[in-house]
Motif scaffolding. Structure first.
Motif, PDB file in Angstrom:
ATOM      1  N   GLY A  71       0.816  -1.213   0.000  1.00 20.65           N
ATOM      2  CA  GLY A  71       0.000   0.000   0.000  1.00 20.65           C
ATOM      3  C   GLY A  71       0.845   1.257   0.000  1.00 20.65           C
ATOM      4  N   THR A  72       1.910   1.265   0.786  1.00 18.26           N
ATOM      5  CA  THR A  72       2.796   2.428   0.842  1.00 18.26           C
ATOM      6  C   THR A  72       3.484   2.657  -0.498  1.00 18.26           C
ATOM      7  N   ARG A  73       3.960   1.580  -1.111  1.00 17.35           N
ATOM      8  CA  ARG A  73       4.656   1.711  -2.398  1.00 17.35           C
ATOM      9  C   ARG A  73       3.764   2.282  -3.491  1.00 17.35           C
ATOM     10  N   HIS A  74       2.496   1.912  -3.470  1.00 17.83           N
ATOM     11  CA  HIS A  74       1.604   2.290  -4.565  1.00 17.83           C
ATOM     12  C   HIS A  74       0.587   3.355  -4.136  1.00 17.83           C
ATOM     13  N   ALA A  75       0.864   4.018  -3.014  1.00 15.93           N
ATOM     14  CA  ALA A  75       0.031   5.131  -2.531  1.00 15.93           C
ATOM     15  C   ALA A  75      -1.424   4.732  -2.327  1.00 15.93           C
ATOM     16  N   VAL A  76      -1.641   3.511  -1.852  1.00 17.35           N
ATOM     17  CA  VAL A  76      -2.992   3.082  -1.504  1.00 17.35           C
ATOM     18  C   VAL A  76      -3.294   3.594  -0.095  1.00 17.35           C
ATOM     19  N   PRO A  77      -4.389   4.327   0.102  1.00 21.93           N
ATOM     20  CA  PRO A  77      -4.689   4.866   1.422  1.00 21.93           C
ATOM     21  C   PRO A  77      -4.750   3.774   2.492  1.00 21.93           C
ATOM     22  N   ALA A  78      -4.257   4.099   3.685  1.00 19.44           N
ATOM     23  CA  ALA A  78      -4.205   3.123   4.776  1.00 19.44           C
ATOM     24  C   ALA A  78      -5.591   2.598   5.134  1.00 19.44           C
ATOM     25  N   ILE A  79      -6.593   3.467   5.066  1.00 21.30           N
ATOM     26  CA  ILE A  79      -7.937   3.025   5.436  1.00 21.30           C
ATOM     27  C   ILE A  79      -8.458   1.980   4.453  1.00 21.30           C
ATOM     28  N   VAL A  80      -8.036   2.055   3.177  1.00 25.92           N
ATOM     29  CA  VAL A  80      -8.439   1.055   2.185  1.00 25.92           C
ATOM     30  C   VAL A  80      -7.763  -0.278   2.474  1.00 25.92           C
ATOM     31  N   ILE A  81      -6.460  -0.224   2.801  1.00 27.85           N
ATOM     32  CA  ILE A  81      -5.741  -1.452   3.157  1.00 27.85           C
ATOM     33  C   ILE A  81      -6.382  -2.110   4.372  1.00 27.85           C
ATOM     34  N   GLY A  82      -6.726  -1.292   5.386  1.00 29.14           N
ATOM     35  CA  GLY A  82      -7.273  -1.860   6.610  1.00 29.14           C
ATOM     36  C   GLY A  82      -8.727  -2.274   6.506  1.00 29.14           C
ATOM     37  N   ALA A  83      -9.591  -1.313   6.115  1.00 29.60           N
ATOM     38  CA  ALA A  83     -11.037  -1.532   6.193  1.00 29.60           C
ATOM     39  C   ALA A  83     -11.599  -2.351   5.042  1.00 29.60           C
ATOM     40  N   LEU A  84     -10.853  -2.481   3.939  1.00 31.47           N
ATOM     41  CA  LEU A  84     -11.361  -3.265   2.814  1.00 31.47           C
ATOM     42  C   LEU A  84     -10.528  -4.515   2.558  1.00 31.47           C
ATOM     43  N   VAL A  85      -9.217  -4.345   2.325  1.00 28.06           N
ATOM     44  CA  VAL A  85      -8.391  -5.490   1.946  1.00 28.06           C
ATOM     45  C   VAL A  85      -8.193  -6.449   3.119  1.00 28.06           C
ATOM     46  N   LEU A  86      -7.538  -5.972   4.176  1.00 31.26           N
ATOM     47  CA  LEU A  86      -7.264  -6.847   5.323  1.00 31.26           C
ATOM     48  C   LEU A  86      -8.553  -7.274   6.026  1.00 31.26           C
ATOM     49  N   ALA A  87      -9.523  -6.370   6.093  1.00 29.54           N
ATOM     50  CA  ALA A  87     -10.792  -6.715   6.752  1.00 29.54           C
ATOM     51  C   ALA A  87     -11.465  -7.895   6.072  1.00 29.54           C
ATOM     52  N   ALA A  88     -11.489  -7.889   4.737  1.00 26.64           N
ATOM     53  CA  ALA A  88     -12.141  -8.976   4.006  1.00 26.64           C
ATOM     54  C   ALA A  88     -11.351 -10.275   4.107  1.00 26.64           C
ATOM     55  N   VAL A  89     -10.035 -10.189   3.912  1.00 25.95           N
ATOM     56  CA  VAL A  89      -9.213 -11.403   3.917  1.00 25.95           C
ATOM     57  C   VAL A  89      -9.227 -12.068   5.289  1.00 25.95           C
ATOM     58  N   THR A  90      -9.076 -11.281   6.355  1.00 32.64           N
ATOM     59  CA  THR A  90      -9.023 -11.868   7.704  1.00 32.64           C
ATOM     60  C   THR A  90     -10.382 -12.392   8.158  1.00 32.64           C
ATOM     61  N   SER A  91     -11.455 -11.973   7.503  1.00 34.70           N
ATOM     62  CA  SER A  91     -12.800 -12.439   7.878  1.00 34.70           C
ATOM     63  C   SER A  91     -13.257 -13.650   7.080  1.00 34.70           C
ATOM     64  N   LEU A  92     -12.417 -14.139   6.178  1.00 38.55           N
ATOM     65  CA  LEU A  92     -12.813 -15.268   5.344  1.00 38.55           C
ATOM     66  C   LEU A  92     -13.194 -16.522   6.137  1.00 38.55           C
ATOM     67  N   PRO A  93     -12.503 -16.846   7.259  1.00 35.67           N
ATOM     68  CA  PRO A  93     -12.947 -18.026   8.022  1.00 35.67           C
ATOM     69  C   PRO A  93     -14.404 -17.942   8.449  1.00 35.67           C
ATOM     70  N   ASN A  94     -14.833 -16.751   8.902  1.00 38.07           N
ATOM     71  CA  ASN A  94     -16.228 -16.579   9.291  1.00 38.07           C
ATOM     72  C   ASN A  94     -17.157 -16.693   8.096  1.00 38.07           C
ATOM     73  N   ALA A  95     -16.738 -16.158   6.944  1.00 35.18           N
ATOM     74  CA  ALA A  95     -17.579 -16.215   5.753  1.00 35.18           C
ATOM     75  C   ALA A  95     -17.773 -17.655   5.281  1.00 35.18           C
ATOM     76  N   VAL A  96     -16.690 -18.426   5.278  1.00 32.19           N
ATOM     77  CA  VAL A  96     -16.779 -19.834   4.879  1.00 32.19           C
ATOM     78  C   VAL A  96     -17.684 -20.602   5.837  1.00 32.19           C
ATOM     79  N   ALA A  97     -17.548 -20.313   7.129  1.00 30.57           N
ATOM     80  CA  ALA A  97     -18.397 -20.972   8.126  1.00 30.57           C
ATOM     81  C   ALA A  97     -19.865 -20.632   7.896  1.00 30.57           C
ATOM     82  N   ALA A  98     -20.147 -19.393   7.509  1.00 32.47           N
ATOM     83  CA  ALA A  98     -21.531 -18.975   7.276  1.00 32.47           C
ATOM     84  C   ALA A  98     -22.150 -19.749   6.116  1.00 32.47           C
ATOM     85  N   VAL A  99     -21.391 -19.894   5.031  1.00 27.93           N
ATOM     86  CA  VAL A  99     -21.891 -20.643   3.872  1.00 27.93           C
ATOM     87  C   VAL A  99     -22.123 -22.109   4.257  1.00 27.93           C
TER      88      VAL A  99
END
Length: 335
Positions: A216-244
């Motif tokens: 994110g730093t290298r490509h000027a991706v805002p920190a909030i996008v890295i946290g609230a969208l990218v990492l938030a979605a990836v780290t929540s995948l176990p819960n999503a798989v469990a839901a399905v």
């Protein structure tokens, strides 16, 4: 300097290891909890905490590095994602998920309380330590109620109508969770494996957060996008798989408790406790928007569930569409 393709490969590998290890952690902790005689409702909270290990670790890692937007974004963003990936997806997959209204009321009141505290903390109205105390003031009694035997709930020094309602609500929540969890009784080996899984999850989640932040730093991706969208979605995948998985088995009702418990514990362990120690930094418009969206999505999901006594496919589509709108608006704000 490490190349972008290598950083991407490390991120994908770390995410896969983190998700796989968190599944092992959930399974083993459930067996340890069954060995200790925990109620189904408390087992559900324990499973939610274990499944939240990746996002909690990623958030704490970012906060230690004083990157508050990534840290807060991971926690609150994953809560917004959970509502879409668990409740929304469960409704779409199952078509119709019947829910007890008392369960919605009991867990919903606590969930909305924690949503409100989250917003007051990220906007600076409450300090993290005040927010932590306010959350514990309701979450601790809630955990006690879930762990107390039904006959003892009836003995609480509250009006009989209240105690009868609590007994019914907790019984209905345990009924929803019983088939979804119901692990075998564990042994000492399960505790050892769970401890090892914690180490692996923490290590992989730290690597995942660091590589995502670096890219994110290298490509000027805002920190909030890295946290609230990218990492938030990836780290929540176990819960999503469990839901399905639960929805496909006709156990979509258990997803409500899983989603709300997961979000509560995320805020407690991933935001309030670490920021009480490390600080949260100055409020920002991006984190305020994410926190406000967390409240709005929770109200929407609970309101739809309460009115319909459950979730329908149309409701699930609305919840998922609302999340996509949130993601689009956040990208527009961030850039």
């Amino acid at each position: 300097m490490v190349s972008d393709p290598l950083l991407g490969a490390v991120f994908v590998l770390a995410a896969a290891v983190s998700i796989g290890s968190s599944w092992v952690l959930v399974a083993r902790l459930e067996r340890v909890g069954a060995r200790l005689g925990l109620s189904e409702a408390l087992l559900g909270m324990l499973a939610a905490l274990a499944a939240d290990a990746p996002e909690i670790t990623a958030a704490v890692t970012a906060l230690i590095r004083h990157d508050q937007r990534i840290g807060a974004g991971v926690v609150i963003g994953s809560n917004v994602f959970n509502l879409a990936a668990l409740l929304g997806l469960a409704g779409v997959v199952a078509g119709r998920v019947a829910l007890h209204r008392r369960v919605i009321e009991l867990a919903g009141v606590i969930a909305l309380w924690i949503c409100a505290v989250t917003l007051t903390v990220v906007t600076g109205v409450f300090s993290p330590v005040v927010g932590l105390l306010v959350v514990l003031a309701v979450l601790a009694p809630y955990a006690v109620i879930l762990g107390v035997r039904h006959e003892r709930l009836a003995d609480l020094r509250v009006p009989s109508a209240w105690s009868n309602w609590l007994v019914a609500a907790v019984s209905e929540e345990e009924l929803e969770l019983e088939v979804a969890i119901h692990p075998d009784r564990g042994h000492a080996r399960d505790a050892v494996i769970a401890a090892a899984a914690v180490v692996v999850v923490v290590g992989a989640s730290v690597a995942m957060e660091r590589t995502a932040a670096e890219v994110g730093t290298r490509h000027a991706v805002p920190a909030i996008v890295i946290g609230a969208l990218v990492l938030a979605a990836v780290t929540s995948l176990p819960n999503a798989v469990a839901a399905v998985y639960l929805a496909a088995r006709g156990r979509g009702a258990a997803v409500l408790s899983t989603a709300l418990n997961s979000n509560m514990l995320n805020v407690l362990a991933g935001l309030l406790i670490p920021t009480t120690i490390l600080g949260l930094g100055a409020p920002s418009g991006e984190t305020t928007f994410v926190a406000a969206s967390y409240i709005a999505m929770t109200v929407l999901a609970l309101g739809c569930a309460y009115v319909s006594c459950g979730l329908r496919r149309s409701t699930g589509i609305v919840i998922i569409a609302t999340y996509l709108t949130f993601a689009g608006v956040l990208l527009a704000i961030a850039y």
